[in-house]
Design a protein around this motif. Structure first.
Motif, PDB file in Angstrom:
ATOM      1  N   THR A   1      43.115 -11.510   3.357  1.00  0.00           N
ATOM      2  CA  THR A   1      42.797 -12.667   4.200  1.00  0.00           C
ATOM      3  C   THR A   1      41.784 -13.555   3.495  1.00  0.00           C
ATOM      4  OG1 THR A   1      43.067 -11.209   6.093  1.00  0.00           O
ATOM      5  CG2 THR A   1      42.018 -13.332   6.519  1.00  0.00           C
ATOM      6  N   ILE A   2      40.783 -12.947   2.884  1.00  0.00           N
ATOM      7  CA  ILE A   2      39.762 -13.742   2.189  1.00  0.00           C
ATOM      8  C   ILE A   2      40.422 -14.551   1.072  1.00  0.00           C
ATOM      9  CG2 ILE A   2      37.684 -13.646   0.744  1.00  0.00           C
ATOM     10  CD1 ILE A   2      36.902 -11.095   2.355  1.00  0.00           C
ATOM     11  N   ALA A   3      41.253 -13.876   0.263  1.00  0.00           N
ATOM     12  CA  ALA A   3      41.901 -14.561  -0.863  1.00  0.00           C
ATOM     13  C   ALA A   3      42.764 -15.713  -0.359  1.00  0.00           C
ATOM     14  CB  ALA A   3      42.733 -13.571  -1.660  1.00  0.00           C
ATOM     15  N   ALA A   4      43.454 -15.501   0.743  1.00  0.00           N
ATOM     16  CA  ALA A   4      44.331 -16.547   1.276  1.00  0.00           C
ATOM     17  C   ALA A   4      43.511 -17.741   1.783  1.00  0.00           C
ATOM     18  CB  ALA A   4      45.183 -15.990   2.406  1.00  0.00           C
ATOM     19  N   LEU A   5      42.307 -17.477   2.267  1.00  0.00           N
ATOM     20  CA  LEU A   5      41.472 -18.579   2.764  1.00  0.00           C
ATOM     21  C   LEU A   5      40.789 -19.330   1.618  1.00  0.00           C
ATOM     22  CD1 LEU A   5      39.987 -16.744   5.877  1.00  0.00           C
ATOM     23  CD2 LEU A   5      41.518 -18.732   5.917  1.00  0.00           C
ATOM     24  N   VAL A   6      40.563 -18.627   0.515  1.00  0.00           N
ATOM     25  CA  VAL A   6      39.941 -19.266  -0.655  1.00  0.00           C
ATOM     26  C   VAL A   6      40.961 -20.187  -1.345  1.00  0.00           C
ATOM     27  CG1 VAL A   6      39.135 -18.774  -3.015  1.00  0.00           C
ATOM     28  CG2 VAL A   6      38.191 -17.492  -1.085  1.00  0.00           C
ATOM     29  N   ALA A   7      42.224 -19.725  -1.402  1.00  0.00           N
ATOM     30  CA  ALA A   7      43.243 -20.395  -2.217  1.00  0.00           C
ATOM     31  C   ALA A   7      43.359 -21.919  -2.038  1.00  0.00           C
ATOM     32  CB  ALA A   7      44.588 -19.723  -2.003  1.00  0.00           C
ATOM     33  N   PRO A   8      43.467 -22.427  -0.816  1.00  0.00           N
ATOM     34  CA  PRO A   8      43.681 -23.874  -0.712  1.00  0.00           C
ATOM     35  C   PRO A   8      42.461 -24.717  -1.086  1.00  0.00           C
ATOM     36  CG  PRO A   8      43.590 -22.842   1.471  1.00  0.00           C
ATOM     37  CD  PRO A   8      43.498 -21.753   0.488  1.00  0.00           C
ATOM     38  N   ASN A   9      41.312 -24.065  -1.235  1.00  0.00           N
ATOM     39  CA  ASN A   9      40.083 -24.825  -1.486  1.00  0.00           C
ATOM     40  C   ASN A   9      39.683 -24.913  -2.939  1.00  0.00           C
ATOM     41  OD1 ASN A   9      39.129 -25.533   1.251  1.00  0.00           O
ATOM     42  ND2 ASN A   9      39.279 -23.322   1.515  1.00  0.00           N
TER      43      ASN A   9
ATOM     44  N   PRO B   1      29.652 -20.229 -10.164  1.00  0.00           N
ATOM     45  CA  PRO B   1      29.744 -19.279  -9.057  1.00  0.00           C
ATOM     46  C   PRO B   1      29.384 -19.882  -7.697  1.00  0.00           C
ATOM     47  CG  PRO B   1      28.760 -18.206 -10.943  1.00  0.00           C
ATOM     48  CD  PRO B   1      28.924 -19.658 -11.308  1.00  0.00           C
ATOM     49  N   LYS B   2      28.386 -20.762  -7.692  1.00  0.00           N
ATOM     50  CA  LYS B   2      27.916 -21.311  -6.409  1.00  0.00           C
ATOM     51  C   LYS B   2      29.052 -21.980  -5.641  1.00  0.00           C
ATOM     52  CE  LYS B   2      24.459 -22.853  -3.656  1.00  0.00           C
ATOM     53  NZ  LYS B   2      25.189 -23.544  -2.623  1.00  0.00           N
ATOM     54  N   GLU B   3      29.913 -22.681  -6.374  1.00  0.00           N
ATOM     55  CA  GLU B   3      31.014 -23.395  -5.725  1.00  0.00           C
ATOM     56  C   GLU B   3      31.947 -22.395  -5.010  1.00  0.00           C
ATOM     57  OE1 GLU B   3      33.522 -25.519  -8.478  1.00  0.00           O
ATOM     58  OE2 GLU B   3      34.613 -26.523  -6.852  1.00  0.00           O
ATOM     59  N   ILE B   4      32.179 -21.248  -5.657  1.00  0.00           N
ATOM     60  CA  ILE B   4      33.081 -20.246  -5.073  1.00  0.00           C
ATOM     61  C   ILE B   4      32.370 -19.507  -3.935  1.00  0.00           C
ATOM     62  CG2 ILE B   4      34.519 -18.237  -5.615  1.00  0.00           C
ATOM     63  CD1 ILE B   4      34.447 -19.314  -8.548  1.00  0.00           C
ATOM     64  N   GLU B   5      31.094 -19.201  -4.152  1.00  0.00           N
ATOM     65  CA  GLU B   5      30.318 -18.525  -3.088  1.00  0.00           C
ATOM     66  C   GLU B   5      30.302 -19.390  -1.828  1.00  0.00           C
ATOM     67  OE1 GLU B   5      26.641 -18.009  -5.182  1.00  0.00           O
ATOM     68  OE2 GLU B   5      27.417 -16.349  -6.393  1.00  0.00           O
ATOM     69  N   ASP B   6      30.131 -20.706  -2.011  1.00  0.00           N
ATOM     70  CA  ASP B   6      30.104 -21.606  -0.845  1.00  0.00           C
ATOM     71  C   ASP B   6      31.399 -21.500  -0.042  1.00  0.00           C
ATOM     72  OD1 ASP B   6      27.606 -22.459  -1.434  1.00  0.00           O
ATOM     73  OD2 ASP B   6      28.184 -24.426  -2.234  1.00  0.00           O
ATOM     74  N   VAL B   7      32.528 -21.441  -0.757  1.00  0.00           N
ATOM     75  CA  VAL B   7      33.823 -21.360  -0.073  1.00  0.00           C
ATOM     76  C   VAL B   7      33.954 -20.008   0.645  1.00  0.00           C
ATOM     77  CG1 VAL B   7      36.321 -21.262  -0.439  1.00  0.00           C
ATOM     78  CG2 VAL B   7      34.965 -22.997  -1.620  1.00  0.00           C
ATOM     79  N   ILE B   8      33.567 -18.933  -0.028  1.00  0.00           N
ATOM     80  CA  ILE B   8      33.687 -17.599   0.587  1.00  0.00           C
ATOM     81  C   ILE B   8      32.747 -17.474   1.786  1.00  0.00           C
ATOM     82  CG2 ILE B   8      33.361 -15.110   0.200  1.00  0.00           C
ATOM     83  CD1 ILE B   8      34.168 -15.584  -2.743  1.00  0.00           C
ATOM     84  N   ASN B   9      31.529 -17.969   1.624  1.00  0.00           N
ATOM     85  CA  ASN B   9      30.539 -17.826   2.704  1.00  0.00           C
ATOM     86  C   ASN B   9      30.919 -18.586   3.971  1.00  0.00           C
ATOM     87  OD1 ASN B   9      29.156 -16.272   0.918  1.00  0.00           O
ATOM     88  ND2 ASN B   9      27.597 -17.813   0.416  1.00  0.00           N
ATOM     89  N   GLU B  10      31.768 -19.597   3.806  1.00  0.00           N
ATOM     90  CA  GLU B  10      32.244 -20.391   4.952  1.00  0.00           C
ATOM     91  C   GLU B  10      33.211 -19.601   5.832  1.00  0.00           C
ATOM     92  OE1 GLU B  10      32.204 -23.772   6.252  1.00  0.00           O
ATOM     93  OE2 GLU B  10      30.217 -23.436   5.396  1.00  0.00           O
TER      94      GLU B  10
ATOM     95  N   ALA C   1      40.835 -24.577  -7.236  1.00  0.00           N
ATOM     96  CA  ALA C   1      41.864 -24.510  -8.273  1.00  0.00           C
ATOM     97  C   ALA C   1      42.106 -23.045  -8.639  1.00  0.00           C
ATOM     98  CB  ALA C   1      41.419 -25.296  -9.500  1.00  0.00           C
ATOM     99  N   ARG C   2      43.339 -22.732  -8.985  1.00  0.00           N
ATOM    100  CA  ARG C   2      43.741 -21.346  -9.235  1.00  0.00           C
ATOM    101  C   ARG C   2      42.846 -20.645 -10.263  1.00  0.00           C
ATOM    102  NH1 ARG C   2      44.692 -16.959  -8.408  1.00  0.00           N
ATOM    103  NH2 ARG C   2      46.389 -15.682  -9.143  1.00  0.00           N
ATOM    104  N   PHE C   3      42.464 -21.360 -11.324  1.00  0.00           N
ATOM    105  CA  PHE C   3      41.692 -20.684 -12.372  1.00  0.00           C
ATOM    106  C   PHE C   3      40.303 -20.263 -11.897  1.00  0.00           C
ATOM    107  CE2 PHE C   3      40.599 -25.167 -13.009  1.00  0.00           C
ATOM    108  CZ  PHE C   3      39.240 -25.117 -13.234  1.00  0.00           C
ATOM    109  N   LYS C   4      39.863 -20.802 -10.740  1.00  0.00           N
ATOM    110  CA  LYS C   4      38.543 -20.418 -10.206  1.00  0.00           C
ATOM    111  C   LYS C   4      38.632 -19.226  -9.256  1.00  0.00           C
ATOM    112  CE  LYS C   4      37.031 -25.254  -9.980  1.00  0.00           C
ATOM    113  NZ  LYS C   4      36.742 -26.332  -9.014  1.00  0.00           N
ATOM    114  N   HIS C   5      39.849 -18.849  -8.868  1.00  0.00           N
ATOM    115  CA  HIS C   5      39.976 -17.761  -7.882  1.00  0.00           C
ATOM    116  C   HIS C   5      39.457 -16.444  -8.450  1.00  0.00           C
ATOM    117  CE1 HIS C   5      43.527 -19.851  -5.623  1.00  0.00           C
ATOM    118  NE2 HIS C   5      42.496 -20.642  -5.822  1.00  0.00           N
ATOM    119  N   PRO C   6      38.647 -15.720  -7.675  1.00  0.00           N
ATOM    120  CA  PRO C   6      38.224 -14.408  -8.153  1.00  0.00           C
ATOM    121  C   PRO C   6      39.437 -13.544  -8.466  1.00  0.00           C
ATOM    122  CG  PRO C   6      36.921 -15.055  -6.252  1.00  0.00           C
ATOM    123  CD  PRO C   6      38.000 -16.085  -6.399  1.00  0.00           C
TER     124      PRO C   6
END
Ligand code: MCA
Ligand code: AMP
Length: 500
Positions: free
Chosen positions: A453-461, A408-417, A463-468
């Protein structure tokens, strides 16, 4: 000249005309031709400047040449570093910078982007889904004999990145001995032999598909039905002429969801093995009811290879992961002290299977690998009086989705950015196919920010299987008195049985 892994897994097959791999188009690759291909690719590595100890990064489709490339890395004494084909450029950038490889092999579609990440000391070669590319063209022109580099048991053979609770992936350094000792234990325990036909439908960039499946097949000289990807129809077509299946629990859930699964279908099958994620007891029971087979569940980790297994002969108990493998010690501890049988504690493991530490991270290594040689898995378990282990939870904040680990931390870091996000909490909820799936609860600073918008900003950072799979906008995250986010509260609120 000795080379621990090559001598055990590859050299014995120089004159072996048995089939090693059967591919999706029906092509049979014999063991002897595989050994020749390994040598040709070893020349390519050498020509690229790869020397013993150098890292070779491989992000390639699941092809015979990708397996041979692993063999070639072993033969040249290089350190093989496979990467998930789903990783994005930003994820790759971290691995390549951290591992500083001499050679990166990738799909031609990503060549330019990867070359842009690599420094001038790193060469990039290509291997496309159809088998073409600079790697195979160069190999075709090379000799089928290669002078094997000397490597001892403690030399590194592979570097496997595993995500971590801090959000930064760690490269687990695996020695020749780590890999060989585990393959030997498993071949012995699961009685894998040259008469076996293994259905291989797992990816080959993780321990399960690469080491558990392929090292054991090579050691035993078994026949592998090598599928380019998981395909349920192909599985049903191949089961009647196979003896062995290694899969994550999702394989078994999907087989059970299909009316074609019955006793007649599995007549030739000797053993169904499950691992990488918890197998629900109800799946175990349902599978036995439908097929007469009790799935053999085993437990492992990237850092340790396989740790425990249910017995081949003897009772395979649903909901348990069995006994420590021969040569592997397992203890259950509380604050480092062994607890009594039946009590819950952290699973720790020691043995030839345990890795050499994390690449470039001595402080992380010291945190997780004790001076005594015991590795702290972060999994919580209990051991019965007779040594049978059950996993009851995880101390680490980890989601396992379809056998892939997601921190989770890896995904939280991307979202929090993301501008306008105040904070987030990523957590796993039960999922009928993948076991668990990823959800994100987000507190916004800027209330005009949308989920799209959030999902679109997460996507390039990521891998797909990690996307919420689902984003939840909330006013505040639930916290305990220490200020720690209570993910169990989020799970209850938004999980399958949650009211929200
Ligand atoms: C695919 N997708 C996933 C996953 N797999 N989403 C979440 N979790 C997953 N595991 C997404 C894709 O991004 C895509 O999204 C959609 O699902 C369909 O993709 P597809 O490739 O068709 O999926 P699939 O072929 O059905 O794959 C499911 C799978 C696969 C076969 C279960 O995930 C798999 O092979 N898992 C095994 C992983 C593994 O080898 N683990 C071992 C690690 P969209 O359509 O939205 O774009 S080693 C380990 O854990 C230790 C050492 C051990 O003990 O073994
Ligand atoms: P990885 O870090 O990808 O190597 O995944 C290792 C983790 O997968 C372990 O620490 C466990 O949490 C989990 N795991 C592997 N096998 C099993 C199993 N049979 N039952 C439950 N969890 C498992």
């Amino acid at each position: 000249m000795t080379n621990t892994l090559y001598d055990a897994l590859i050299a014995p097959h120089v004159e072996n005309d048995d089939v090693f791999l059967t591919l999706d188009d029906g092509t049979n690759v014999t063991y002897a031709s595989f050994v020749s291909r390994v040598a040709q690719l070893a020349h390519v590595l050498e020509d690229a400047g790869v020397k013993p100890g150098d890292r070779v990064v491989v992000q390639a489709p699941k092809l015979m040449d990708a397996v041979a490339l692993y063999g070639a890395a072993v033969q040249t004494g290089a350190v093989y570093l496979p990467l998930n084909t789903a990783y994005t450029q930003s994820e790759l950038s971290y691995f390549i910078t951290d591992a500083a490889p001499i050679l990166v092999v990738c799909d031609a579609r990503h060549e330019k982007a990867i070359a842009a990440i690599c420094g001038e000391n790193t060469k990039v070669m290509t291997l496309a889904k159809d088998g073409t590319g600079t790697l195979s063209t160069s190999a075709d022109a090379c000799s089928r004999c290669f002078p094997t580099a000397a490597r001892g048991p403690d030399d590194l053979a592979a570097l496997l990145y595993t995500s971590g609770t801090t959000g930064r992936s760690k490269g687990a350094m695996m020695s020749h001995k780590n890999l060989l000792s585990n393959a030997e234990s498993l071949v012995d325990l699961w009685q894998i032999a040259k008469q076996d036909r293994l259905i291989h439908a797992l990816p080959i960039f993780h321990t399960h598909g690469l080491f558990v499946a392929l090292n054991t097949a090579l050691l035993a000289g078994a026949h592998v039905r090598f599928m380019a990807a998981f395909d349920i129809d192909m599985l049903f077509a191949e089961i009647p002429s196979s003896t062995l299946l290694m899969g994550v629990p999702t394989f078994y859930t999907r087989l059970l969801d299909d009316p074609r699964l019955n006793k007649e279908l599995v007549k030739t099958m000797r053993l169904f093995i499950s691992g990488s994620a918890p197998l629900l007891a109800e799946i175990h029971t349902a599978f036995e009811d439908r097929t007469g087979h009790r799935i053999l569940e085993r437990y492992g980790m990237t850092e340790t290879n396989m740790i425990t297994s249910n017995p081949y002969q003897g009772e395979r108990l649903a909901g348990t992961v069995g006994y420590a493998l021969p040569g592997t010690e397992v203890v259950i501890t509380d604050n480092g002290k062994p607890v009594a049988p039946g009590e819950i504690g952290m699973i720790e493991v020691r043995g030839d299977n345990v890795f050499q530490g994390y690449w470039n991270m001595p402080e992380k290594t010291a945190e997780e690998l004790r001076d005594t040689g015991f590795f702290m898995t972060g999994d919580l378990g209990v051991m019965s009086d007779d040594g049978r282990v059950s996993i009851v939870g995880r101390q680490k904040d980890l989601i396992i989705s379809g056998g892939y680990n997601i921190y989770p931390k890896e995904i939280e870091d991307v979202i929090n950015e993301i501008d306008g996000v105040r904070e987030s909490a990523v957590f796993g909820v039960a999922h009928p196919d993948f076991g668990e799936s990823v959800l994100a609860a987000i507190v916004l600073e800027d209330r005009t920010l949308t989920i799209d918008t959030i999902a679109a900003l997460v996507a390039p950072n990521l891998a797909r299987f990690k996307h919420p799979r689902r984003y939840i906008i909330t006013d505040a995250l639930p916290r305990n008195t220490m200020g720690k986010v209570q993910k169990n509260v989020l799970r209850e609120a938004y999980g399958e049985n949650g009211s929200t």
